[in-house]
Write an enzyme that holds these catalytic residues in place. Structure first.
Site, PDB file in Angstrom:
ATOM      1  N   SER A 259     -23.950 -20.405 -73.421  1.00  0.00           N
ATOM      2  CA  SER A 259     -24.249 -19.455 -72.355  1.00  0.00           C
ATOM      3  C   SER A 259     -22.958 -18.949 -71.730  1.00  0.00           C
ATOM      4  O   SER A 259     -21.872 -19.473 -71.984  1.00  0.00           O
ATOM      5  CB  SER A 259     -25.099 -20.127 -71.278  1.00  0.00           C
ATOM      6  OG  SER A 259     -24.280 -21.004 -70.523  1.00  0.00           O
ATOM      7  N   LYS A 260     -23.115 -17.938 -70.908  1.00  0.00           N
ATOM      8  CA  LYS A 260     -21.974 -17.370 -70.202  1.00  0.00           C
ATOM      9  C   LYS A 260     -21.297 -18.441 -69.354  1.00  0.00           C
ATOM     10  O   LYS A 260     -20.079 -18.490 -69.253  1.00  0.00           O
ATOM     11  CB  LYS A 260     -22.472 -16.221 -69.331  1.00  0.00           C
ATOM     12  CG  LYS A 260     -21.443 -15.692 -68.360  1.00  0.00           C
ATOM     13  CD  LYS A 260     -21.910 -14.408 -67.736  1.00  0.00           C
ATOM     14  CE  LYS A 260     -21.301 -14.162 -66.374  1.00  0.00           C
ATOM     15  NZ  LYS A 260     -19.926 -14.572 -66.192  1.00  0.00           N
ATOM     16  N   ARG A 261     -22.114 -19.302 -68.780  1.00  0.00           N
ATOM     17  CA  ARG A 261     -21.557 -20.352 -67.922  1.00  0.00           C
ATOM     18  C   ARG A 261     -20.625 -21.303 -68.676  1.00  0.00           C
ATOM     19  O   ARG A 261     -19.656 -21.791 -68.119  1.00  0.00           O
ATOM     20  CB  ARG A 261     -22.681 -21.146 -67.239  1.00  0.00           C
ATOM     21  CG  ARG A 261     -23.137 -20.506 -65.944  1.00  0.00           C
ATOM     22  CD  ARG A 261     -24.056 -21.442 -65.197  1.00  0.00           C
ATOM     23  NE  ARG A 261     -25.161 -21.901 -66.032  1.00  0.00           N
ATOM     24  CZ  ARG A 261     -26.255 -21.200 -66.275  1.00  0.00           C
ATOM     25  NH1 ARG A 261     -26.394 -20.003 -65.739  1.00  0.00           N
ATOM     26  NH2 ARG A 261     -27.212 -21.665 -67.040  1.00  0.00           N
ATOM     27  N   GLY A 263     -18.641 -20.512 -71.042  1.00  0.00           N
ATOM     28  CA  GLY A 263     -17.362 -19.826 -71.134  1.00  0.00           C
ATOM     29  C   GLY A 263     -16.574 -19.989 -69.844  1.00  0.00           C
ATOM     30  O   GLY A 263     -15.393 -20.330 -69.860  1.00  0.00           O
ATOM     31  N   ASP A 264     -17.243 -19.786 -68.713  1.00  0.00           N
ATOM     32  CA  ASP A 264     -16.569 -19.912 -67.414  1.00  0.00           C
ATOM     33  C   ASP A 264     -16.073 -21.346 -67.212  1.00  0.00           C
ATOM     34  O   ASP A 264     -14.961 -21.582 -66.776  1.00  0.00           O
ATOM     35  CB  ASP A 264     -17.532 -19.565 -66.263  1.00  0.00           C
ATOM     36  CG  ASP A 264     -18.005 -18.119 -66.352  1.00  0.00           C
ATOM     37  OD1 ASP A 264     -17.313 -17.326 -67.036  1.00  0.00           O
ATOM     38  OD2 ASP A 264     -19.044 -17.785 -65.763  1.00  0.00           O
TER      39      ASP A 264
END
Ligand code: GLU
Length: 509
Positions: A259-261, A263-264
């Site tokens: 998920s995008k999270r 990556g963060d």
């Protein structure tokens, strides 16, 4: 293959294209090119509530950057357009009517509140054969009432009539036959009068049919929709395309979907290009801005869920097109190994032609205050080429090759401590005399002469050479010393040694 290969990438412009979507586009592209087929880009924007400005442009730009060519699409045109679903309302209306006329679908008037009340009342409520007659629709209400409601402009939807208790088989090229029982499906909404638009399911299969799509290649997350699509093809009496559901991209630890999270949290991009969210104002990092080469990203993504059947890792787009196959796609999810992505970038940079690397280096030089016009293209290319095996990203060139452009003014403390002895200034003065008569263009001869001087005097090789390097580079690391001096030239090298003698101060012991 008897039918012409036509594939489509069908993103919804609801935000930036996720890296998993890029991989889907890539596999579609590889398959199309391998078979001399066509690659369609269809914009699935029927859900107006989720539309995000800029998302469509982002998709185009990302695919272009990566070299994923599109044959038919909004920008490219083609004989099967329009390629944007919001421009195809008339077409969908016709097909919705066809299903209604043939008794394959029905009109439902239940309001969101009524549906909500039902869900509260009946546990695990599903709008299907077991419940539909208790709802407000064209099957349960008298025909005159249905007509009256429509004439009065009552909001309604069209639902697909799913026959219960049938085995529905999805033939999938990677997964084989996937069978589910139709009773688990609900009577999906196919069309909403409120915005006069179909839902994803109807628009998707109508377009795949009309655009003569031969293979539906998409992420595994769409597999649950496939039985419904199979039933829709049947209801229309159309031949199904070949389904291919690609393995999910998983978090680096393999636990769940990427998920995008993640990556963060773990500090790597999950989008191809940087994205500025128009609503929140947030910026998400992208592979392009993080310094990745498109060919490295392509190579990395190609191997997430597919392998060439041997141990090759570095593969060009042409090789991928030639060797790609669904037989070598895995059924299970592919772990997103971000370090591997860096490794690919490193490999591509290391093997890049110096002239191309120099072009990528120039803006970074400028950013760091170097006047690029002071240096020839050959000089910049040679400098970049000498350090390219030490970098993961183009921007790493600066740290590794800055001394070719700016003479050191400070000297690494640790190295000074270790290598700059009391006798070093005198040795460096001698070195200048050794170097003065030499032809620096011949790195081997320069090296031989210096070695002879060191050995002849029984000097300490490591100390002398490292002190020399310290004056020229500013620290005791970098490429081969005599290749450095060859590029810098004699005047600059000697000037740097002089400056080192004057400026390097040995710390008090
Ligand atoms: N619009 C869907 C998406 O956003 C398309 C899924 C499909 O390829 O059928 O991915």
């Amino acid at each position: 293959m008897d039918k012409k290969v036509r594939v489509r990438f069908a993103p919804s412009p609801t935000g930036p294209l996720h890296i998993g979507g890029v991989r889907t586009a890539l596999y579609n592209y590889l398959f199309a090119r391998q078979h001399g087929g066509s690659m369609i880009l269809r914009i699935e924007d029927t859900d107006s509530t989720r539309f995000v400005p800029g998302a469509e442009e982002y998709i185009n730009e990302a695919l272009q950057w990566l070299g994923i060519g599109i044959d038919e699409g909004v920008r490219e045109g083609g004989e099967y357009g329009p390629y944007k679903q919001s421009e195809r309302r008339d077409i969908y209306r016709r097909y919705v009517k066809q299903l209604l006329d043939n008794g394959k679908a029905y009109i439902a008037f239940d309001t969101p509140e009524e549906l909500e009340a039902k869900r509260a009342e009946v546990k695990n409520f599903q709008y299907d054969a077991s419940t539909r007659m208790g709802m407000r629709n064209s099957l349960s209400l008298p025909a005159e009432e249905v007509k009256a409601l429509i004439d009065a402009g009552e909001k309604h939807v069209v639902r697909f009539l799913i026959e219960p208790n049938r085995d529905v088989v999805v033939h999938d090229l990677i997964r084989g036959d996937v069978t589910i029982n139709s009773s688990i499906l609900d009577d999906k909404v196919l069309y909403k009068s409120a915005d006069d638009l179909p839902t994803y399911h109807l628009a998707n299969i109508v377009d795949d049919h009309l655009m003569e799509v031969s293979h539906v290649i998409r992420g595994e997350e769409w597999l649950p929709s496939a039985p419904l699509h199979v039933l829709l093809y049947e209801a229309f009496g159309w031949e199904e395309p070949q389904f291919v559901h690609l393995p999910l991209l998983l978090k680096p630890d393999g636990k769940g979907k990427l998920s995008k999270r993640d990556g963060d949290r773990l500090g790597f991009p999950v989008f191809p290009l940087e994205w500025h969210d128009p609503k929140s104002g947030d910026t998400s990092s992208g592979y392009r801005e993080a310094g990745y080469l498109p060919e490295a990203v392509i190579n990395f993504l190609a191997l997430l869920g597919w392998n060439p059947g041997d141990d090759r890792e570095i593969m060009s787009m042409d090789e991928l097109i030639r060797d790609f196959s669904f037989e070598h796609c895995s059924k299970s999810g592919a772990k997103f190994d971000f370090e591997k992505g860096k490794w690919f970038n490193h490999e591509y940079l290391m093997n890049m032609d110096n002239d191309r690397l120099a072009e990528l280096f120039k803006p970074i030089l400028t950013e760091n205050g170097v006047n690029v016009a002071d240096f020839s293209d050959e000089y910049i290319a040679a400098a970049a080429g000498m350090v390219k095996n030490r970098i993961n990203f183009v921007r790493d060139l600066w740290d590794n090759a800055r001394f070719f452009f700016v003479a050191p003014t400070t000297y690494a403390e640790k190295d000074v401590k270790k290598r700059w002895k009391e006798e070093t200034p005198q040795l460096m003065r001698e070195l200048i005399e050794v170097l003065k008569p030499l032809n620096f263009d011949d790195a081997v001869a320069t090296e031989e002469a210096v070695m002879e001087w060191i050995k002849g005097n029984e000097y300490h090789m490591g100390n002398v050479m490292n002190a020399f390097r310290l004056t020229v580079v500013g620290e005791c690391k970098g490429p081969h010393m005599f290749e450095i001096t060859q590029l810098l030239g004699k005047d600059e090298t000697l000037a740097r040694i002089e400056r080192g003698i004057a400026n390097i101060i040995r710390p008090e012991a």
